[in-house]
Design a protein around this motif. Structure first.
Motif, mmCIF file in Angstrom:
data_model
loop_
_atom_site.group_PDB
_atom_site.id
_atom_site.type_symbol
_atom_site.label_atom_id
_atom_site.label_comp_id
_atom_site.label_asym_id
_atom_site.label_seq_id
_atom_site.Cartn_x
_atom_site.Cartn_y
_atom_site.Cartn_z
ATOM 1 N N ASN A 181 -11.266 -41.009 -30.257
ATOM 2 C CA ASN A 181 -10.940 -39.932 -31.202
ATOM 3 C C ASN A 181 -11.930 -39.894 -32.349
ATOM 4 O OD1 ASN A 181 -8.461 -40.020 -29.859
ATOM 5 N ND2 ASN A 181 -7.548 -41.311 -31.426
ATOM 6 N N MET A 183 -2.272 -49.077 -34.899
ATOM 7 C CA MET A 183 -0.962 -49.114 -34.245
ATOM 8 C C MET A 183 -0.253 -50.419 -34.536
ATOM 9 S SD MET A 183 -1.191 -47.467 -30.538
ATOM 10 C CE MET A 183 0.590 -47.556 -30.591
ATOM 11 N N MET A 222 2.135 -45.678 -35.418
ATOM 12 C CA MET A 222 0.679 -45.538 -35.585
ATOM 13 C C MET A 222 0.404 -44.804 -36.899
ATOM 14 S SD MET A 222 -2.003 -43.890 -32.904
ATOM 15 C CE MET A 222 -1.464 -42.197 -32.793
HETATM 16 O O1 LIG Z 1 -3.912 -45.352 -28.355
HETATM 17 C C1 LIG Z 1 -2.685 -45.372 -28.308
HETATM 18 O O2 LIG Z 1 -2.034 -46.152 -27.592
HETATM 19 C C2 LIG Z 1 -1.922 -44.313 -29.087
HETATM 20 C C3 LIG Z 1 -1.919 -43.070 -28.317
HETATM 21 C C4 LIG Z 1 -0.855 -42.771 -27.498
HETATM 22 C C5 LIG Z 1 -0.887 -41.647 -26.705
HETATM 23 O O3 LIG Z 1 0.175 -41.373 -25.931
HETATM 24 C C6 LIG Z 1 -1.979 -40.811 -26.715
HETATM 25 C C7 LIG Z 1 -3.056 -41.075 -27.564
HETATM 26 C C8 LIG Z 1 -3.013 -42.211 -28.364
HETATM 27 O O4 LIG Z 1 -4.019 -42.492 -29.215
#
Ligand SMILES: O=C(O)Cc1cc(O)ccc1O
Ligand SMILES: [Fe+2]
Length: 192
Positions: A87, A93, A149
């Motif tokens: 991202n 988290m 998160m």
């Molecule tokens: O990274 C992760 O576990 C968190 C997360 C969960 C999800 O369902 C989609 C994107 C995301 O960043």
């Protein structure tokens, strides 16, 4: 409504000056009604946002506070756990209790994991295998679990305490992805 009442023999307003609009607040996350996909595809977890701190740029949050509470998974024709991704936001988290569905072994209650801006990440090997081979029936997800998160358009720094002093860094964390193999077949048609 306040979840808890506490008495004290002074008031924080007993000061010469008071500036700001922050107040401690306790909220039972079990009361938050999440929405989710009822058709196909995995919806971005920003749909689970409980609180947001807006920036001056529309749609770009300084921080979104997101939860992954007990819920139903019903999406069809899809890989239901978090997709492998990176991202432009940074994600921190944490797990309050239970087992986070994408990292059942690697993320323990009280633990945290930082996905800094543009760092690729996703479910561990066991989650990938299970979700790639299971029959997609309606199923309960995350019962007894509360993961959260903080997602931010700003970068987060890790303190020396977090990296060294507390001696709690999980240096084996990366191994949860070691068994993954490439399944990319560019000419494969999507099966519907
Ligand atoms: O990274 C992760 O576990 C968190 C997360 C969960 C999800 O369902 C989609 C994107 C995301 O960043
Ligand atoms: Fe993520």
């Amino acid at each position: 409504m306040l979840a808890e009442e506490a008495g004290q023999d002074f008031s924080p307003f007993n000061v010469v000056g008071w500036h700001g609009n922050y107040a401690p607040y306790k909220y039972n996350l079990d009361n938050f009604m999440v929405i989710n996909c009822v058709a196909f595809d995995h919806a971005d977890p920003s749909i689970f946002t409980v609180l947001t701190a807006k920036s001056l740029r529309p749609g770009v949050a300084i921080a979104d506070f997101v939860i992954f509470p007990p819920r139903w998974g019903v999406a069809e024709h899809t890989f239901r756990p978090p997709y492998y991704h990176r991202n432009c936001m940074s994600e921190f988290m944490g797990l309050i209790k239970g087992r986070y569905e994408a990292k059942e072994a690697g993320l323990q209650p009280g633990g945290g994991t930082l996905h800094s801006c543009m760092t690729p990440h996703g479910p561990d090997f066991n989650c990938f295998e299970k979700a790639s081979n299971c029959k997609l029936e309606p199923e309960r997800v995350a019962d007894g679990t509360m993961a959260f998160m903080f997602e931010s358009s700003l970068s987060m720094a890790v303190t020396r305490w977090g990296l060294q002093t507390c001696s709690r860094l999980n240096k084996e964390y990366y191994q949860c992805w070691q068994m993954l193999r490439s399944h990319f077949t560019p000419l494969q048609q999507s099966k519907k």
